[in-house]
Design an enzyme around this catalytic site. Structure first.
Site, PDB file in Angstrom:
ATOM      1  N   CYS A 119      96.255 -12.896  37.024  1.00 40.59           N
ATOM      2  CA  CYS A 119      96.553 -14.156  36.043  1.00 40.59           C
ATOM      3  C   CYS A 119      95.631 -15.031  36.559  1.00 40.59           C
ATOM      4  CB  CYS A 119      98.082 -14.301  35.765  1.00 40.59           C
ATOM      5  SG  CYS A 119      99.126 -14.634  37.241  1.00 40.59           S
ATOM      6  N   GLU A 172      93.543 -13.563  31.660  1.00 46.85           N
ATOM      7  CA  GLU A 172      93.997 -12.446  32.403  1.00 46.85           C
ATOM      8  C   GLU A 172      92.996 -11.541  32.729  1.00 46.85           C
ATOM      9  OE1 GLU A 172      98.271 -11.122  34.088  1.00 46.85           O
ATOM     10  OE2 GLU A 172      97.705 -12.768  32.734  1.00 46.85           O
TER      11      GLU A 172
END
Length: 553
Positions: A503, A546
């Site tokens: 992330c 992401e």
């Protein structure tokens, strides 16, 4: 305990007083801090932080903090008392470590970063200042069309991968990478199915705006860059309307309460943050107010909890239909506590969301992807990259509530997950049972300790070596995995395939390089090699993306 009246007067006074240069070290007199007992240790030469900490431990020096400046042969340690400081000076002065004689001196405490920045701002030309807004801090891409946002993020991910390739080229020349070459196949970024109102979890700050009004929202800046101001969330496109309603109603509660917003400058006040979880599927909403409890008596805490229950059961708060209400203590954690504890006040203990047709129970502290619709795209991308077979076992590292592993379950033989938060594992087990999935096992523990045993369990349980097919899903927090976990992955020689879910791709590069560097005493086993990367936009309107990477050896 500081009285509510004095804290209130202090907050108002702070906001209204004429700006004068403030003492950057006044915090040393207001509260305990290990900066009071700080040592600088010199003549260390080239050293590793791990070895340095081992040396301190061998001398029975219990440091509250250890800091190592970049490219300097010194270190700073903060002790817990004057006695501990004096004892450390005796033990370290003249101590010979790795052939070098150490020297020690008492170090000056760090300045309060907030006060320091405020003082610097007073010296700057006010005409050059650009007022920060909540929008610019939280959704800096919202002014672009969504196609433009995707284009920006795609370019950024290519830059991240190019930088990774250049560093990998120097670290492991055997990969024979060209300069500025992306070291693996890269797919164009995948969009989020939901662009607005997508966040199912948000943590809001509680403080005061530029008009000194109590606000529940997001910080306009950070403490270290001189801002404690909190701005409103009404215009933010990524927060669902029901969440905004709940935040405004909680703001009413704070404004009516005799307890005050937390003031980080003076370490006073009580209301610090509000976590809100919301399920678009079930329409359930969970509130978790976070209170600075160190300056509250037990009677104060009891009174505050009761007032929260009354407000949401019989008062104005019941207009929002809050399904679950908790109270979180945000004070100094007890020894061994890894998370600030929560107390259930009323309503349900969990809320429910759905991914890939599976129902998931979510508890207050458990990790759950903040964009549910985006998670469907992300998880399908992970499954596609893994290419699971009937004999595949998936190791789900940092598994949270088991969402990834449970979505994998119908495509593979077994799933084994590990997660450090006990409540999340309880959720994962419940979710497996609720969805009638019986080929998943979940363990509570630190991934550093569990990776090797998880691999051995699968290897010993496989009768024929040719039937062994292992895939590890690494989905760590933003800071990445600890080096011990990476070392454990490298040492698990039967593990040939990894899916790394980042992330924060820039921070993840450190882990990628350790997975791919040549074999050493620390990193045993052949290096992994990046094969393919897929970017997924889990966070529309923000600068975050992401990135999923397949690595094999």
């Amino acid at each position: 305990m500081e009285s509510s009246k004095s804290a209130s007067d202090e907050g108002t006074e702070t906001a209204s007083k004429v700006e004068v240069k403030q003492d950057e070290f006044s915090y040393l007199e207001r509260e305990f801090t290990s900066e009071l007992f700080k040592l600088e240790i010199n003549n260390l030469g080239i050293f590793g932080i791990g070895d340095f900490k081992k040396m301190l431990k061998s001398l029975e020096i219990d440091a509250a903090k250890v800091k190592t400046p970049h490219k300097r042969d010194c270190a700073f340690i903060c002790l817990k008392s004057k006695e501990a400081l004096d004892e450390a000076i005796k033990k370290l002065t003249g101590y010979v470590w790795k052939g070098k004689t150490l020297s020690v001196k008492i170090a000056r405490p760090n300045a309060d970063p907030y006060i320091k920045r405020k003082n610097e701002e007073q010296q700057e030309d006010s005409n050059k200042k650009v007022k920060r807004t909540v929008e610019s801090q939280t959704v800096p891409l919202a002014h672009l069309t969504y196609d433009q946002q995707l284009e920006e993020k795609d370019k950024e991910m290519r830059k991240v991968l190019t930088a990774f390739g250049n560093n990998l080229r120097k670290l492991n020349p055997s990969f024979k990478l060209r300069k500025d070459e992306i070291p693996c196949e890269f797919e164009k970024i995948k969009p989020s199915p939901k662009i607005d109102d997508y966040r199912n979890k948000s943590e809001f700050a509680i403080g005061r705006n530029s008009n000194n009004e109590i606000v529940v929202g997001f910080r306009v800046g950070s403490y270290s860059d001189g801002s404690v101001e909190v701005g409103e969330i009404a215009k933010l496109p990524h927060i669902p309307s029901k969440v905004k309603e709940a935040v405004l109603k909680f703001q009413d509660f704070v404004r009516q309460s005799k307890f005050l917003p937390f003031n980080p400058e003076f370490n006073s006040g009580h209301f610090r943050q509000l976590m809100v979880r919301y399920s678009e599927f079930s329409k359930e909403i969970m509130l978790v107010p976070g209170m600075y409890s160190n300056n509250l008596t037990e009677d104060d805490v009891t009174e505050l909890k009761q007032s929260l229950k009354d407000f949401y059961s019989d008062g104005e708060g019941n207009l929002v239909d809050v399904d679950s209400l908790y109270y979180q203590h945000l004070g100094k954690r007890e020894t061994g506590e890894m998370f600030n504890p929560v107390d259930h006040l009323c309503g349900k203990t969990h809320i429910t969301d759905v991914i890939h047709g599976l129902s998931f129970r979510v508890s207050p502290l458990a990790f759950f992807q903040v964009n549910t619709a985006g998670a469907e795209v992300l998880y399908q991308s992970i499954i596609d990259l893994s290419e699971p077979k009937e004999n595949t076992t998936v190791l789900d590292i940092c598994c949270g509530t088991g969402t990834i592993g449970l979505c994998f379950a119908k495509y593979c033989k077994n799933v084994v997950g590990v997660e450090i938060i006990p409540d999340a594992i309880e959720d994962a087990k419940f979710n497996a049972e609720q969805n009638k999935i019986n080929n998943c096992k979940f363990h509570v523990g630190n991934s550093d300790d569990y990776i090797q045993s998880m691999v051995k369990e699968v290897v010993y349980g496989t009768l024929k070596k040719e039937d062994l097919d292992l895939v590890a899903i690494l989905d760590p927090p933003r800071s990445g995995l600890h080096k011990k976990s990476i070392s454990a992955v490298r040492s698990a020689l039967d593990l040939k395939k990894i899916i790394y879910v980042a992330c924060n791709p820039k921070a993840a590069e450190r882990n990628w390089l350790d997975l791919c560097k040549p074999e050493s005493k620390t990193y045993k086993g052949d290096p992994f090699r990046p094969k393919k990367a897929i970017a997924v936009d889990m966070f529309p309107h923000t600068s975050h993306t992401e990135l999923v990477m397949l690595l094999e050896r």
